[in-house]
Design an enzyme around this catalytic site. Structure first.
Site, PDB file in Angstrom:
ATOM      1  N   CYS A  71      -5.683  -2.814   2.967  1.00 27.55           N
ATOM      2  CA  CYS A  71      -5.500  -2.549   4.282  1.00 27.55           C
ATOM      3  C   CYS A  71      -6.771  -3.127   5.256  1.00 27.55           C
ATOM      4  CB  CYS A  71      -4.975  -1.186   4.606  1.00 27.55           C
ATOM      5  SG  CYS A  71      -4.389  -1.198   6.194  1.00 27.55           S
ATOM      6  N   LYS A 113      -9.744   2.485  -2.959  1.00 24.89           N
ATOM      7  CA  LYS A 113     -10.242   1.961  -1.796  1.00 24.89           C
ATOM      8  C   LYS A 113     -11.892   2.389  -1.591  1.00 24.89           C
ATOM      9  CE  LYS A 113      -8.820   1.317   3.053  1.00 24.89           C
ATOM     10  NZ  LYS A 113      -7.842   1.619   4.029  1.00 24.89           N
ATOM     11  N   GLU A 123       0.721  -1.290  -0.139  1.00 21.18           N
ATOM     12  CA  GLU A 123      -0.070  -0.113  -0.332  1.00 21.18           C
ATOM     13  C   GLU A 123       0.784   1.246   0.082  1.00 21.18           C
ATOM     14  OE1 GLU A 123      -3.625   2.147   2.896  1.00 21.18           O
ATOM     15  OE2 GLU A 123      -2.169   0.467   3.562  1.00 21.18           O
TER      16      GLU A 123
END
Length: 489
Positions: free
Chosen positions: A370, A318, A262
């Site tokens: 994440c 995301k 990430e």
């Protein structure tokens, strides 16, 4: 099944037992992995619950939540103090507020349970109420499904239930095991039969619901292990570029897919384009590169994304952001109040909820960046159209706490729930490859610059949980509570 002879504990002792039960729940999860303590903890909460008033039950729930999150989510102090530039007293205060805020979910759950439910079918209604409380915690105020009761069972004999109903079904069974276990200790032997069934049925369930699709894919996961405190400085950018280019040049030529974690390069994609082109040029022609990166568009919106180079189609933005980490709630009020509220990276915008998977070569990949990996239904939606799952993460924020190991355990459970291999690339650990049964097949050491190479094989077919998500379990939990409604003494 009316528990008229309910055990009455002194209030202080009941609260102490609830605090201990919260700590035992933490011990049931990674890195301790004493999974059998999960039912014990649930049983301790159930013990004497029906002798309490709603207000007393709320206090019992609050104490359990404080014990659970005070021990199991203690890593938030590391994020606030070590990386949020916050002094010890204020960091402790913010951590305490975080813990108590989460504990209120259990207080509300058990207040409502004792307000509405009586002792009729108590072991069943208790387990149903527990899962409804977890459901509430999953979505209210953006949600925080961390340390769900069922998350600890990935290595237990109950694990085969995960592809059937997911983590919430595991929570339901663990809570029901605890309450039925208490009834057995009271010599109410009718509880033994359903208790035995819960633990014996997994022996008859399939070991794997999905089948391999295609041959093995050789992947290389790069772990830069760069200091978080300087990441967004010019020096941090230079070190990130040097580290990831050097690691990429040293890879085996037979690698099919290379993954950077990430926000591996602390810059926007348009700024990183020449660097990504150089990295791709250092790889064989049939090797694809995926990396976490920040994106921005012409309207000033920023996204935490996964993009690719080489024979790659699609990208992922995301969708479920971390409050106070990727965006600041009540920004006008809080920005500048304390250093912790001043985000080191640009504030992010959520991507669309329904995004197509990324195709890298012949591998179709569902993505969860994440924090998203802890949301079982979000990951199931990604898995329906993909043969493998990818999660890139920056767990540097957790330091040397138990947080990254809990995070890995939840990624393992997502693999088991969906029968999909999971590729997990992180900045400093735990970088790992996970097979469709939730087993770690390769793992890089934490806090080291490392390259993890291994193989995964995509799968096809859907588990029952991937098809339906969690709603059947949530509905079952609600139905289990119904028999106890309106019968409170």
């Amino acid at each position: 099944m009316d528990t008229m002879a309910e055990l009455r504990l002194p209030p202080a002792l009941g609260c102490l037992i609830a605090l201990v039960a919260g700590g035992l729940t933490t011990l049931s999860a990674a890195p301790f992995s004493l999974w059998w303590l999960g039912p014990v903890a649930a049983g301790l909460v159930y013990l004497g619950l029906h002798a309490l008033s709603p207000r007393q039950a709320a206090l019992r729930g609050l104490c359990y939540g404080i014990g659970l999150f005070g021990s199991g989510a203690s890593w938030v102090y590391v994020s606030i103090h070590d990386y949020g530039y916050t002094g010890v007293p204020l960091a402790l205060l913010l951590t305490a507020l975080f813990v108590v805020g989460l504990a209120l979910f259990f207080a509300a759950t058990f207040w409502g349970y004792r307000r509405l439910c009586g002792p009729r079918l108590a072991p069943i209604t208790f387990a149903g109420a527990w899962v409804l409380g977890e459901w509430l915690r999953t979505w209210l105020f953006t949600g925080f499904p961390w340390l769900l009761l069922g998350s600890s069972q990935v290595d237990s004999p109950l694990a085969p239930w995960a592809p059937v109903g997911g983590v919430y079904l595991l929570s339901l069974i663990v809570a029901l095991t605890g309450s039925l276990g208490v009834e057995c200790l009271r010599r109410r032997w009718w509880a033994a039969l359903p208790l035995a069934a819960l633990w014996l049925v997994p022996l008859a369930l399939p070991a794997q619901w999905t089948t391999p699709a295609g041959g093995p894919v050789k992947v290389a996961l790069l772990q830069g292990n760069l200091p978080q405190l300087i990441k967004w400085t010019p020096e941090g950018q230079r070190r990130a570029v040097d580290t990831y280019l050097t690691l990429t040049r040293g890879l085996d030529e037979e690698v099919d897919l290379v993954v950077w974690p990430e926000a591996a390069l602390p810059m926007f994609e348009d700024q990183a384009a020449p660097i990504l082109a150089r990295a791709r040029a250092d790889l064989p022609q049939d090797t694809e590169l995926l990396t976490g990166i920040l994106q921005r568009d012409g309207s000033g919106l920023n996204y935490n994304s996964v993009v690719g180079r080489g024979d790659v189609e699609g990208e992922y933005r995301k969708a479920h952001l971390v409050p106070f980490g990727e965006y600041l709630p009540l920004e006008r009020l809080l920005r500048g109040a304390i250093a912790f509220f001043d985000l080191p990276a640009p504030a992010m915008t959520p991507g669309p909820a329904d995004q197509a998977p990324i195709r890298a070569g012949d591998l179709v990949i569902g993505n969860a960046i994440c924090y998203e990996i802890i949301y079982a239904d979000l990951v199931a939606a990604r898995a329906r159209e993909a043969g493998a799952l990818l999660t890139v993460s920056n767990d540097t924020w957790f330091g040397a706490s138990i947080g990254p190991l809990q995070h890995l355990q939840m990624a393992r459970l997502r693999a088991l729930e969906n029968g999909r291999p999971v590729i997990r690339a992180t900045s400093n650990g735990v970088t790992a490859l996970i097979d469709p049964r939730g087993r770690v097949t390769a793992r890089a050491p934490q806090f080291e610059t490392a390259v993890l190479e291994g193989e995964i094989t995509a799968t096809e077919g859907l588990t029952p949980f991937t098809r339906t998500g969690s709603w059947p379990t949530w509905l079952l939990a609600a139905l289990m509570v119904l028999p106890g409604l309106g019968r409170r003494r």
